[in-house]
Write a protein that holds these residues in place. Sequence first.
Motif, short mmCIF file in Angstrom:
data_model
loop_
_atom_site.label_atom_id
_atom_site.label_comp_id
_atom_site.label_asym_id
_atom_site.label_seq_id
_atom_site.Cartn_x
_atom_site.Cartn_y
_atom_site.Cartn_z
N ASP A 203 10.36 87.61 -13.40
CA ASP A 203 9.57 88.97 -13.17
C ASP A 203 10.44 90.01 -13.95
N ARG A 204 11.23 89.66 -14.80
CA ARG A 204 12.15 90.50 -15.60
C ARG A 204 11.21 91.02 -17.05
N PRO A 205 11.39 92.11 -17.49
CA PRO A 205 10.94 92.41 -18.86
C PRO A 205 11.62 91.38 -19.98
N LEU A 206 10.69 91.12 -20.83
CA LEU A 206 10.93 90.15 -21.99
C LEU A 206 11.34 90.93 -23.11
N LEU A 207 12.34 90.44 -24.10
CA LEU A 207 12.81 91.04 -25.38
C LEU A 207 12.72 89.89 -26.28
N LEU A 208 11.90 89.79 -27.19
CA LEU A 208 12.05 88.84 -28.16
C LEU A 208 12.56 89.43 -29.44
N VAL A 209 13.86 88.48 -29.68
CA VAL A 209 14.31 89.20 -31.03
C VAL A 209 14.34 87.94 -31.99
N GLY A 210 14.51 88.30 -33.11
CA GLY A 210 14.23 87.45 -34.32
C GLY A 210 14.37 88.11 -35.63
N GLU A 211 14.15 87.34 -36.93
CA GLU A 211 13.97 87.79 -38.03
C GLU A 211 12.41 88.49 -38.26
N GLY B 251 8.92 88.49 -39.37
CA GLY B 251 7.99 87.70 -39.98
C GLY B 251 7.81 86.28 -39.38
N VAL B 252 8.67 86.18 -38.20
CA VAL B 252 8.77 84.95 -37.40
C VAL B 252 7.72 84.71 -36.31
N GLY B 253 6.92 86.05 -36.22
CA GLY B 253 5.86 86.06 -35.29
C GLY B 253 5.92 86.56 -33.95
N LYS B 254 6.92 87.25 -33.81
CA LYS B 254 7.46 87.89 -32.52
C LYS B 254 6.14 88.74 -31.93
N ALA B 255 5.33 89.47 -32.68
CA ALA B 255 4.33 90.04 -32.10
C ALA B 255 3.14 89.31 -31.53
N ALA C 90 6.11 94.28 -19.19
CA ALA C 90 6.43 94.71 -20.54
C ALA C 90 7.08 93.60 -21.44
N VAL C 91 6.82 93.41 -22.53
CA VAL C 91 7.25 92.79 -23.57
C VAL C 91 7.82 93.36 -24.70
N ALA C 92 8.75 93.51 -25.17
CA ALA C 92 9.22 94.10 -26.31
C ALA C 92 9.56 93.27 -27.56
N THR C 93 9.61 93.87 -28.78
CA THR C 93 9.98 92.81 -29.78
C THR C 93 11.10 93.67 -30.61
N TYR C 94 12.23 92.86 -31.06
CA TYR C 94 13.37 93.48 -31.78
C TYR C 94 13.67 92.72 -33.08
N THR C 95 13.60 93.38 -34.50
CA THR C 95 13.96 92.41 -35.56
C THR C 95 15.50 92.59 -35.80
N THR C 96 16.04 91.32 -35.86
CA THR C 96 17.33 91.28 -36.12
C THR C 96 17.71 90.03 -36.36
#
Length: 549
Positions: free
Chosen positions: A333-341, A343-347, A405-411
């Motif tokens: 039940d935690r918020p999720l942070l998707l990280v990656g380069e 164009g990898v499809g995080k959204a 909440a799901v957030a994306t971060y490009t790195t």
Amino acid sequence: MGYEIVTQDGLRRLRSARETFLAAQPLPADFPAWLAAAWRRSLFLGLEVGRAEVPHVPVTPDPVLVRAAAPVLEHLASTLAGLHAAVVLSDRRARIIGRWTAEDRSRTHLDAIGTRAGADLSEPATGTNGISHVLATRRPTVIGGPEHLFDLYQQTVCAGAPVQGPLSSRPVGAIAVIGRLDAAPAVLQALAATAAAAVERELLHQASARERSLLDVFLRASPDGAPVAVLDGRTRLVSDAAAQLLRPADLDALEVWVRAAAGEVELGDGTRVLLSPALGADDPGVLARVLPAPAEARRVHRRHPPGVLRRAGLAGGSALWQALERAVSRSGDRPLLLVGEAGVGKAAIAAALQPGARMVDGSAPDATAALESLGDDDRLVLRRLDRISDAARALAVLDRFGGRAVATYTTSGPAPSYGDWTPYVVRVPSLRERTEDLGDIATALGAPLSVAALAVLRRHSWPGNVTELAAVLRWARAEAAGAPIAPRHLPPELVVPEAGPRLSELERAERATIAEALRTTDGNKVRAAELLGIARATLYRKLRRYRLT
């Protein structure tokens, strides 16, 4: 202005912050939280910052790991010629068990910093570095110069990547590409990550007969996804259903019973586990069948059911994609942070995990206001958290939304730290790491490929990831005009002539890095060489080798 090791100003600010920290003074407010935490942890564990040498301990290398890694790393060392860097292999406890280099300069540098067999690179011994941090976070990273607390490493950059065992829940070791501070971090990181993936595939191929037997037991016990686990003190095989019911601490507790003939264990939340020998009464290893506790007593450890990405139409069947599916299913039940380069499809992944959610783009001028306008019943996907202008206000909203909440971060580096906001972080792999999925993705995008066309696409390094692939397939589909897509329908720059060199995975990674440097500098080879940290003559030689001229 940031704290990057690739700029002179960034190095100056890092050195100043390091001196401030060692003087027991408060760090600047904008200093990276993850690095501050790593420094504090190193001192807490007893690091002697000014120690003149690296501690060395007796070490017995895992022969399976060395046998799988040696050919890959020997080839990588030859690839590093001209980059003035070397490659090392550590065990799971951050102790060096091998090193490879093709140059006297890099060999001399390794000797100067004490990096040889038996060197202890754990945090208590040498502080945060590109091996200890990788093993702690289980993610590729680069640590360079003043990012190290240890005095001896101030002129060293280390790009590390974890090596995951085929049947293990923890890394079996780490690979690091090490050079002087003037080396090119992006190149070293790409090569380390590619080498780690190659070693992991070789480990899977070389899995022992016993490990395969454990896998057979696991597969027979969970043909329909039943909640089961197989453990022997080193290997952990856990079904998605069992992962929903068991915490890591529960698995640790169950390993006490790896020699149990049979029995029943009750966990703290009321979950019962039936134990039986996995391979025989005299063989360490246990098959655990999990019986859920009553609903009112059971904790929920997962929000997203297994296969949620597949059911949303996101294609992939590779080991890395399956690992991603398992990771998102355990976010609880935690918020999720998707990280990656980029164009990898995080959204797309975020949208699949939060269907019907309100989507906010962090790069939009009114992003923070849009976040604060959301209602308490809304679900949220926040794209490009790294681009938002007012991070403090955005994090307050994310904290309020919790698991909605799901957030994306490009790195391409370590996941960021946001203080009190502690999301469940999942790394989305790059396309070059999962080229096995190319055919499935193409089919999902309505562009099935011929065998020959698929072979061409697998030779490409995909610096633009899935976004680049989608653009290529749109081109190819238009060229094919309804016919099956063949190599002649692909963009010309992707089709390497048959007479051209056949590139290894490491060489493809290097080719992609060089191509990206040329794109960044608008084709200026002098500036590209400076960006890569290599001599112009070396760049020209590699341009000819990779047909990039």
